[in-house]
Design a protein around this motif. Sequence first.
Motif, PDB file in Angstrom:
ATOM      1  N   LEU A  98      51.606  63.732  48.867  1.00  0.00           N
ATOM      2  CA  LEU A  98      50.888  63.014  48.068  1.00  0.00           C
ATOM      3  C   LEU A  98      50.187  61.844  48.865  1.00  0.00           C
ATOM      4  O   LEU A  98      50.231  61.769  50.112  1.00  0.00           O
ATOM      5  N   LEU A  99      49.211  61.614  48.272  1.00  0.00           N
ATOM      6  CA  LEU A  99      47.863  60.605  48.580  1.00  0.00           C
ATOM      7  C   LEU A  99      47.963  58.996  48.286  1.00  0.00           C
ATOM      8  O   LEU A  99      48.259  58.441  48.928  1.00  0.00           O
ATOM      9  N   GLY A 100      48.924  58.720  47.048  1.00  0.00           N
ATOM     10  CA  GLY A 100      48.964  57.422  46.852  1.00  0.00           C
ATOM     11  C   GLY A 100      49.898  57.847  44.858  1.00  0.00           C
ATOM     12  O   GLY A 100      49.544  58.730  44.698  1.00  0.00           O
ATOM     13  N   VAL A 101      50.076  56.026  45.018  1.00  0.00           N
ATOM     14  CA  VAL A 101      50.415  55.818  43.403  1.00  0.00           C
ATOM     15  C   VAL A 101      49.988  54.853  43.039  1.00  0.00           C
ATOM     16  O   VAL A 101      49.242  54.125  43.325  1.00  0.00           O
ATOM     17  N   ILE A 102      49.170  55.236  41.782  1.00  0.00           N
ATOM     18  CA  ILE A 102      49.415  54.058  41.307  1.00  0.00           C
ATOM     19  C   ILE A 102      50.131  53.099  40.323  1.00  0.00           C
ATOM     20  O   ILE A 102      49.625  54.151  39.310  1.00  0.00           O
ATOM     21  N   PRO A 103      50.353  51.825  39.653  1.00  0.00           N
ATOM     22  CA  PRO A 103      51.174  51.852  39.086  1.00  0.00           C
ATOM     23  C   PRO A 103      50.747  51.448  37.128  1.00  0.00           C
ATOM     24  O   PRO A 103      48.808  51.644  37.238  1.00  0.00           O
ATOM     25  N   GLU A 104      51.217  51.852  36.746  1.00  0.00           N
ATOM     26  CA  GLU A 104      50.112  50.970  34.729  1.00  0.00           C
ATOM     27  C   GLU A 104      49.770  49.965  35.500  1.00  0.00           C
ATOM     28  O   GLU A 104      51.278  49.122  35.855  1.00  0.00           O
ATOM     29  N   ASP A 105      49.005  49.654  35.133  1.00  0.00           N
ATOM     30  CA  ASP A 105      48.743  48.163  34.980  1.00  0.00           C
ATOM     31  C   ASP A 105      47.586  48.048  33.824  1.00  0.00           C
ATOM     32  O   ASP A 105      46.380  49.397  34.656  1.00  0.00           O
ATOM     33  N   ILE A 106      47.565  47.109  33.043  1.00  0.00           N
ATOM     34  CA  ILE A 106      46.743  46.909  31.576  1.00  0.00           C
ATOM     35  C   ILE A 106      45.172  46.608  32.384  1.00  0.00           C
ATOM     36  O   ILE A 106      44.292  46.595  31.826  1.00  0.00           O
ATOM     37  N   LYS A 139      33.625  46.760  35.117  1.00  0.00           N
ATOM     38  CA  LYS A 139      33.614  46.678  36.217  1.00  0.00           C
ATOM     39  C   LYS A 139      35.070  47.438  37.360  1.00  0.00           C
ATOM     40  O   LYS A 139      35.847  46.514  36.832  1.00  0.00           O
ATOM     41  N   PRO A 140      35.009  48.018  37.782  1.00  0.00           N
ATOM     42  CA  PRO A 140      36.137  48.597  38.510  1.00  0.00           C
ATOM     43  C   PRO A 140      36.821  47.711  39.017  1.00  0.00           C
ATOM     44  O   PRO A 140      36.210  47.416  39.891  1.00  0.00           O
ATOM     45  N   ILE A 141      38.000  47.811  39.238  1.00  0.00           N
ATOM     46  CA  ILE A 141      39.062  46.774  39.976  1.00  0.00           C
ATOM     47  C   ILE A 141      38.460  47.004  41.395  1.00  0.00           C
ATOM     48  O   ILE A 141      38.686  45.789  42.454  1.00  0.00           O
ATOM     49  N   SER A 142      38.235  47.481  41.922  1.00  0.00           N
ATOM     50  CA  SER A 142      37.295  47.750  43.019  1.00  0.00           C
ATOM     51  C   SER A 142      36.839  46.439  43.713  1.00  0.00           C
ATOM     52  O   SER A 142      36.312  46.928  45.031  1.00  0.00           O
ATOM     53  N   PHE A 196      43.626  50.882  45.392  1.00  0.00           N
ATOM     54  CA  PHE A 196      42.363  52.003  45.165  1.00  0.00           C
ATOM     55  C   PHE A 196      42.435  52.180  47.057  1.00  0.00           C
ATOM     56  O   PHE A 196      41.334  53.227  47.666  1.00  0.00           O
ATOM     57  N   TYR A 197      42.314  51.067  47.741  1.00  0.00           N
ATOM     58  CA  TYR A 197      41.691  50.971  48.812  1.00  0.00           C
ATOM     59  C   TYR A 197      42.270  51.752  49.926  1.00  0.00           C
ATOM     60  O   TYR A 197      42.193  52.470  51.351  1.00  0.00           O
ATOM     61  N   ASP A 198      43.869  51.138  49.710  1.00  0.00           N
ATOM     62  CA  ASP A 198      44.431  52.382  50.861  1.00  0.00           C
ATOM     63  C   ASP A 198      44.661  53.515  50.852  1.00  0.00           C
ATOM     64  O   ASP A 198      44.360  54.513  51.933  1.00  0.00           O
ATOM     65  N   ILE A 199      43.925  54.277  49.596  1.00  0.00           N
ATOM     66  CA  ILE A 199      43.689  55.799  48.997  1.00  0.00           C
ATOM     67  C   ILE A 199      42.817  56.238  49.680  1.00  0.00           C
ATOM     68  O   ILE A 199      42.237  57.417  50.571  1.00  0.00           O
ATOM     69  N   LEU A 216      40.035  56.656  38.266  1.00  0.00           N
ATOM     70  CA  LEU A 216      40.625  56.673  39.868  1.00  0.00           C
ATOM     71  C   LEU A 216      39.147  57.125  40.478  1.00  0.00           C
ATOM     72  O   LEU A 216      39.033  56.375  41.141  1.00  0.00           O
ATOM     73  N   LEU A 217      38.784  57.790  40.006  1.00  0.00           N
ATOM     74  CA  LEU A 217      37.470  57.992  40.426  1.00  0.00           C
ATOM     75  C   LEU A 217      36.094  57.128  41.010  1.00  0.00           C
ATOM     76  O   LEU A 217      35.800  56.952  41.970  1.00  0.00           O
ATOM     77  N   ALA A 218      35.866  56.215  40.185  1.00  0.00           N
ATOM     78  CA  ALA A 218      35.127  55.026  40.210  1.00  0.00           C
ATOM     79  C   ALA A 218      35.530  53.977  40.931  1.00  0.00           C
ATOM     80  O   ALA A 218      35.047  53.289  42.306  1.00  0.00           O
ATOM     81  N   ASN A 219      37.138  53.971  40.813  1.00  0.00           N
ATOM     82  CA  ASN A 219      37.517  52.950  41.588  1.00  0.00           C
ATOM     83  C   ASN A 219      37.627  53.262  43.273  1.00  0.00           C
ATOM     84  O   ASN A 219      37.308  52.805  44.360  1.00  0.00           O
ATOM     85  N   ILE A 220      37.849  54.450  43.835  1.00  0.00           N
ATOM     86  CA  ILE A 220      38.335  54.788  44.901  1.00  0.00           C
ATOM     87  C   ILE A 220      36.627  54.906  44.807  1.00  0.00           C
ATOM     88  O   ILE A 220      36.443  55.359  46.874  1.00  0.00           O
ATOM     89  N   GLY A 221      35.788  55.708  44.383  1.00  0.00           N
ATOM     90  CA  GLY A 221      34.565  55.890  45.228  1.00  0.00           C
ATOM     91  C   GLY A 221      33.865  54.253  45.330  1.00  0.00           C
ATOM     92  O   GLY A 221      33.234  54.601  46.321  1.00  0.00           O
ATOM     93  N   VAL A 222      34.001  53.712  44.805  1.00  0.00           N
ATOM     94  CA  VAL A 222      33.492  52.347  44.817  1.00  0.00           C
ATOM     95  C   VAL A 222      34.101  51.306  46.799  1.00  0.00           C
ATOM     96  O   VAL A 222      33.686  51.605  47.340  1.00  0.00           O
TER      97      VAL A 222
END
Lengths: 217, 273
Positions: free
Chosen positions: B203-211, B221-224, B235-238, B23-29
């Motif tokens: 609450l800041l955000g909710v991330i669904p389970e996703d493979i 390579k983060p999703i972001s 991640f961008y919303d957060i 999460l940190l990596a994706n939000i950081g990106v």
Amino acid sequence: MPKSTIPDQAVTFKGIEQGILILLDTTHDYEKLIKLAISKIKANKKFLSENTLFVRGAASPLDPDELGMARKLIRDKTKMEVLPLPWKNDSPSTEQLSCVDDSIFTPPLLASNALRAGQELRSEGDVILLGNMHPGSQIYAKGSVYIFGSLRGEVYAGLESNTKAIVVCKGFSPLQLTLGGFKLPSNPDPSWLKQYVVVSIQDQELKVEPQNEFGYE
Amino acid sequence: MSLGMSEAIVFTSGKGGVGKTTLLANIGVALANLGFKTVLLDADIGLRNLDIVLGIENKIRFNVVDIAHGICTIEQALVKDHRSGNNLSIIAASQSHLKEDLSKDAFRQIILQLKNTFDYILIDCPAGIEYGFKNAIRSADRAIVIVNPEVSSIRDADRVIGILELEKIKKIQLIVNRYQHDLSQKMDMISVKDIVELLGIKLLGVIPEDISILLSSNEGKPISYHNKHPMYQFFYDIAKSLAGQKDLPAQDFAKSKTESLWKKVKRSFTMNR
């Protein structure tokens, strides 16, 4: 190391103002001690049944588990009730009240935030919590516990056999609860989480009494 | 783009394996791609992971303990991730030291120096509540608590929040990670609403389970970085919410159940209480 037999004088009886005091020498194996006490009570049942019985450790106080065990076994085997006599002095009329007196005259411990996992409150008197009690938190009180929120942690109230203590909360789902030496016997009813609940000792039993439902969204 | 005031944000959870590093990596990106100068600092000394998730492990020469011990400067330890232009840098943890090898004063000094250069310092906190955790939180201005929708994670998160409150960290926010809406509807999983109620923080955000999140971590390579991926928007919303940009409308995550996957993952459930 527990001895195979214990001496007869490990359990003695003493006349006091309000009845008969059973003194237990807890340096001996505790189960054998209780068995000896039961056999002596049965042997003198006729005389003892005319008096109020009390029990106490001879050289050191009984802890709540020991006291609970002694009272239950004696009650089960002899049908006689023994009352705790706190350690301080031999006057039951004041001593029986002393636990309540302590909680009346000891200022309550007031906590104004949620009690979270890993946190605990300890009080010589009552505890008042202005918030929710989360699972994984603990409250120890010689007096009563009043929670202005849900009770989901572990509560040990009425310590030192204070059976006059109560527990009150807005939503009841404890992980564990002991009051005056009596343990909550079964899992809490899920509906109690939406009700004000009062827990007290009545007729030597722990009673959970749901009150009104509150609007719980 | 700079807000003029730098912020150190610690990502913590108590329980390990809930998805802090990912999460940190994706939000950081996401923050970097929004134009904020961002540094990701791995404080999990001895169990370095952040560089793996970002796919830069072969670029690490120095780490945060090296900085603390004067072996290198901060600039020498910074690894730029050029996929985000010049906005994203990483400082790796040490693989060979113990958490106690990084003193709290040294760590605090590093954070203060980073604040001169970066808008956001995201600190990847180790699991647990011992020395490494306490070191990481003491230098933070804000804490983000990551929780999975299951009992032990929630219990550990509650413990952590209690400690954060004692440390007088004023901003403590929650991200629910690995949420499965269908299970929640069937009452097989605790709901986001119940988690928020139990923990009592915003609450800041909710991330669904996703493979695909797992797969992207494995690829480094983060999703972001995949702006067409359905999960990207979460991640961008957060990140936007963290940066205090336009408040996102609270959307009912429950409504997404019957919609297509694309529409479903575009809705994010951000509650402002």
